[in-house]
Write a protein that holds these residues in place. Structure first.
Motif, PDB file in Angstrom:
ATOM      1  N   ASN A 132       0.823  -1.210   0.000  1.00 58.30           N
ATOM      2  CA  ASN A 132       0.000   0.000   0.000  1.00 58.30           C
ATOM      3  C   ASN A 132       0.856   1.259   0.000  1.00 58.30           C
ATOM      4  N   CYS A 133       1.941   1.222   0.770  1.00 62.51           N
ATOM      5  CA  CYS A 133       2.815   2.396   0.824  1.00 62.51           C
ATOM      6  C   CYS A 133       3.522   2.608  -0.496  1.00 62.51           C
ATOM      7  N   SER A 134       3.896   1.516  -1.161  1.00 63.20           N
ATOM      8  CA  SER A 134       4.570   1.662  -2.447  1.00 63.20           C
ATOM      9  C   SER A 134       3.624   2.297  -3.456  1.00 63.20           C
ATOM     10  N   LEU A 135       2.355   1.918  -3.426  1.00 62.26           N
ATOM     11  CA  LEU A 135       1.381   2.527  -4.323  1.00 62.26           C
ATOM     12  C   LEU A 135       1.113   3.979  -3.936  1.00 62.26           C
ATOM     13  N   HIS A 155       1.678   6.264 -17.833  1.00 63.58           N
ATOM     14  CA  HIS A 155       3.139   6.244 -17.763  1.00 63.58           C
ATOM     15  C   HIS A 155       3.616   6.088 -16.327  1.00 63.58           C
ATOM     16  N   LYS A 156       2.920   6.716 -15.379  1.00 59.93           N
ATOM     17  CA  LYS A 156       3.278   6.547 -13.977  1.00 59.93           C
ATOM     18  C   LYS A 156       3.142   5.084 -13.563  1.00 59.93           C
ATOM     19  N   LEU A 157       2.074   4.451 -14.019  1.00 63.95           N
ATOM     20  CA  LEU A 157       1.868   3.038 -13.708  1.00 63.95           C
ATOM     21  C   LEU A 157       2.996   2.199 -14.296  1.00 63.95           C
ATOM     22  N   PHE A 158       3.401   2.514 -15.521  1.00 65.15           N
ATOM     23  CA  PHE A 158       4.496   1.799 -16.166  1.00 65.15           C
ATOM     24  C   PHE A 158       5.797   1.968 -15.389  1.00 65.15           C
ATOM     25  N   MET A 159       6.113   3.200 -15.017  1.00 66.68           N
ATOM     26  CA  MET A 159       7.356   3.455 -14.303  1.00 66.68           C
ATOM     27  C   MET A 159       7.362   2.772 -12.941  1.00 66.68           C
ATOM     28  N   ARG A 160       6.245   2.835 -12.228  1.00 65.56           N
ATOM     29  CA  ARG A 160       6.182   2.144 -10.940  1.00 65.56           C
ATOM     30  C   ARG A 160       6.333   0.647 -11.118  1.00 65.56           C
ATOM     31  N   ALA A 161       5.745   0.125 -12.191  1.00 60.75           N
ATOM     32  CA  ALA A 161       5.850  -1.312 -12.461  1.00 60.75           C
ATOM     33  C   ALA A 161       7.295  -1.721 -12.715  1.00 60.75           C
ATOM     34  N   THR A 162       8.086  -0.848 -13.348  1.00 57.92           N
ATOM     35  CA  THR A 162       9.485  -1.207 -13.602  1.00 57.92           C
ATOM     36  C   THR A 162      10.263  -1.324 -12.291  1.00 57.92           C
ATOM     37  N   VAL A 163       9.940  -0.459 -11.310  1.00 56.43           N
ATOM     38  CA  VAL A 163      10.598  -0.561 -10.010  1.00 56.43           C
ATOM     39  C   VAL A 163      10.166  -1.830  -9.296  1.00 56.43           C
ATOM     40  N   LEU A 164       8.874  -2.121  -9.338  1.00 50.97           N
ATOM     41  CA  LEU A 164       8.355  -3.313  -8.669  1.00 50.97           C
ATOM     42  C   LEU A 164       8.945  -4.583  -9.274  1.00 50.97           C
TER      43      LEU A 164
END
Length: 495
Positions: free
Chosen positions: A13-16, A103-112
């Motif tokens: 939850n915090c990561s999101l 794009h934000k979702l994509f970038m966060r997904a790359t970190v995850l």
């Protein structure tokens, strides 16, 4: 209970949540989020020989690439994927400052994905293969390490990929701890070639491996092992830098970008020696850049020397972990051009001590997160900072019984009663955490005096520095005094 899902739920939850508070949308530079996107734009659209050079298509003053080749290759890979999804995300020039929900979702997904592929498996394997105790304790260690707020907030909030370099370094620790020296060396070289700050860990890796070679005899097995390690390191470096080796000018330019001496002794209000000392003595004003460079180099080597010599003469896993802490913390406190988030480098090996020295480890990790508060406030991350820090302190103290293991014997100070200032008690811990909480809320709720606009960042910096300096002394004493790990009756040693 150990099986409780709440630690993992809080982590996710915090990561999101923190992703909503990144530095995007703030011209003219748009934060570190834009830096990572821009590197994808540059590496995807330009030939390799232009990545590190200032050209009409690559303005180095606008988030110019300043990390080693593996970071560039990772950006290139992400750029190709981004282009397949939406070419506008990496369109040369026109994509600068671009942001959208997709794009934000994509970038966060790359970190995850980087976390799941590189960091999380290394943490799990370390806890289950190189730590002692029941399965319950090992699961607790995994949860506490993954809940470390500093890495979560920097990677998902400030937005970076530190989990890749730290994960590679941890794979290196795993390799050496399990006796796979070539694989461990390979992993660590990859870590250095992803982020040059991994050099903070280089002395312990070097001293451990060299000490092991000496122990096996330099006229026989030790010499053969040394040659194998040297070949592994050289081949790995060569492959990482291969596209740049055709032109010496390329290599020199990359090195110039990796080590920008012109940026000065320290940045912002970092919690190290030079920034804290600068309150009393304006070092950056009275000393030339060259003098600052030589002074920081000498101080760093002197601070790391006792730990390195000890590891060289006694290359065991326990000594190796302590040396990783002492060396990286010495680099953070005394080296040249240190950034606030560089505290993540000593934080990684401190995480590895959570099962052995829980109270000082939890204390350090909390102080390291607190030391980056000014950076988090710039990115609007106060709420995620407060939530993750509270969760980490609660779960680590509860799951690891940190406050119940604070006797002199368990802190490895029983034979060092002449050093009472190194003692650590639950009362001191709670007082320290309360002070951190107080300064945190004051930084948000109160306006500083007009004559002292940087009062609160400076207080955070100096307060954190005092913790780091005290803990550097403590971990050095523990390593040099040489008692076995306090939570083990028969500690395993890697010869």
């Amino acid at each position: 209970a150990v099986s409780s899902p709440w630690p993992v739920i809080i982590l996710l939850n915090c990561s999101l949540h923190t992703f909503r508070f990144i530095g995007a949308g703030k011209p003219p530079m748009f934060g570190d989020y834009e830096a990572q996107r821009h590197w994808q734009e540059i590496t995807y659209n330009l030939p390799v020989h232009e990545w590190y050079f200032n050209t009409t298509d690559n303005n180095l003053n606008y988030w110019g690439l300043d990390y080693p080749p593996l970071t560039a290759y990772h950006s290139l890979l992400c750029g190709h994927v981004a282009s397949l999804i939406n070419p506008d995300w990496v369109e040369l020039h026109t994509s600068q400052g671009f942001e959208s929900s997709a794009h934000k979702l994509f970038m966060r997904a790359t970190v995850l994905i980087a976390d799941l592929l590189m960091y999380v498996p290394a943490v799990v394997l370390y806890c289950f293969y190189l730590s002692e105790g029941s399965n319950r304790k090992k699961v607790c260690l995994v949860l506490c390490i993954l809940l470390y707020p500093g890495l979560i907030l920097i990677d998902y909030g400030h937005f970076q990929y530190n989990s890749i370099s730290l994960g590679l370094a941890l794979w290196g620790v795993l390799g050496l701890g399990l006796g796979w020296d070539m694989l461990g060396s390979l992993a660590f070289v990859l870590a250095v070639n992803y982020k040059q700050m991994e050099l903070y860990h280089s002395l312990p890796f070097f001293c451990y491996l060299l000490g092991k070679c000496f122990k096996q005899g330099m006229a026989g097995r030790g010499l053969f092992l040394l040659v194998k390690i040297a070949v592994t390191v050289l081949v790995t470096f060569t492959l990482c830098w291969l596209p740049f080796l055709t032109d010496p000018g390329q290599v020199l330019q990359v090195l110039h970008r990796l080590f920008p001496v012109g940026r000065g002794l320290f940045e912002d209000k970092v919690a190290n020696t030079w920034c804290s000392l600068n309150v009393l003595i304006k070092i950056k004003t009275i000393l030339s850049t060259d003098t600052q460079l030589y002074l920081s180099l000498a101080a760093t080597l002197l601070a790391a020397l006792p730990s390195s010599i000890k590891l060289l003469t006694k290359p065991t896993l326990w000594q190796f972990k302590l040396a990783l802490v002492n060396s990286s913390l010495a680099f953070f406190l005394f080296s040249f051009q240190v950034h606030e988030k560089s505290i993540l480098l000593p934080a990684l090996p401190v995480c590895l001590l959570l099962g052995d020295l829980p109270l000082p480890a939890v204390w350090f990790l909390q102080a390291s997160t607190f030391s980056m508060l000014p950076l988090f406030l710039k990115d609007g991350l106060f709420v995620p900072y407060a939530v993750t820090s509270s969760a980490f302190v609660f779960y680590s103290v509860y799951l690891l019984s940190a406050l119940e293991h604070s006797s002199e014997e368990e802190l490895q100070l029983k034979s060092l009663s002449l050093l009472p200032f190194l003692s650590q008690s639950p009362g001191q811990f709670y007082l320290s955490v309360a002070a951190m909480a107080g300064l945190s809320f004051m930084s948000v709720a109160l306006a500083p005096p007009a004559r002292l606009p940087d009062l609160f960042p400076l207080l955070v910096s100096v307060f954190s520095f005092l913790h780091f300096l005290g803990l550097l002394l403590y971990f050095n004493v523990v390593q040099i005094a040489e008692p076995p790990s306090p939570r083990r009756k028969n500690p395993k040693k890697t010869e």
